[in-house]
Enzyme design. Sequence first.
Site, mmCIF file in Angstrom:
data_model
loop_
_atom_site.group_PDB
_atom_site.id
_atom_site.type_symbol
_atom_site.label_atom_id
_atom_site.label_comp_id
_atom_site.label_asym_id
_atom_site.label_seq_id
_atom_site.Cartn_x
_atom_site.Cartn_y
_atom_site.Cartn_z
ATOM 1 N N ASP A 50 -6.853 -1.184 -5.001
ATOM 2 C CA ASP A 50 -7.985 -0.745 -4.175
ATOM 3 C C ASP A 50 -8.811 0.319 -4.901
ATOM 4 O O ASP A 50 -10.045 0.304 -4.844
ATOM 5 C CB ASP A 50 -7.494 -0.186 -2.835
ATOM 6 C CG ASP A 50 -6.731 -1.207 -2.002
ATOM 7 O OD1 ASP A 50 -7.009 -2.410 -2.132
ATOM 8 O OD2 ASP A 50 -5.850 -0.782 -1.230
ATOM 9 N N ASP B 162 0.861 -1.181 0.000
ATOM 10 C CA ASP B 162 0.000 0.000 0.000
ATOM 11 C C ASP B 162 0.894 1.227 0.000
ATOM 12 O O ASP B 162 1.965 1.234 0.618
ATOM 13 C CB ASP B 162 -0.910 0.011 1.233
ATOM 14 C CG ASP B 162 -2.030 -1.015 1.150
ATOM 15 O OD1 ASP B 162 -2.415 -1.375 0.027
ATOM 16 O OD2 ASP B 162 -2.524 -1.432 2.209
#
EC number: 3.4.23.36
Length: 153
Positions: A127, A112
């Site tokens: 995402d 991330d």
Amino acid sequence: MFYWLSISLTAVDLISKLFVRYHMDVGDTKVFREGLLHFTYYQNSGAAGSSFQGYGRLFGVIAVLFIAFVVIYRKRRSDESGLRLQDAGFAFLVAGAAGNGIERLLQGKVTDFLQFSPDGGILNIADLFINVGVVILIGQLLYESIRARVRST
């Protein structure tokens, strides 16, 4: 279009994660635009919001099952209008699941790095693709609903 878009978007996600892993150390933050976008390298072994930490590979298996479900659904559905938009939505969802799923199966965690506020959560391009896919599918359902109502009046 579905397969081409799914593969292309998955590649974009995986390349972005490789770039971050190559150029940053875990925990590093680079400000792209103060108050708008920070790149903060984080490894998430769980689900959204860092919940269920340590279950990364299980979520990888779930991603594979989801992708299989979408592919089977697409093959069994009837031909009707709006399928291009639906295919685009499914392609974004599959790309997000594949991008995160591949990392989870291989490494047990995802990379991330996108942080839209200094105190906000950290996510990745996969995402974002999942969010775009959901918006497209909801938009397609609303369009079909409105179209059906117009036809019936």
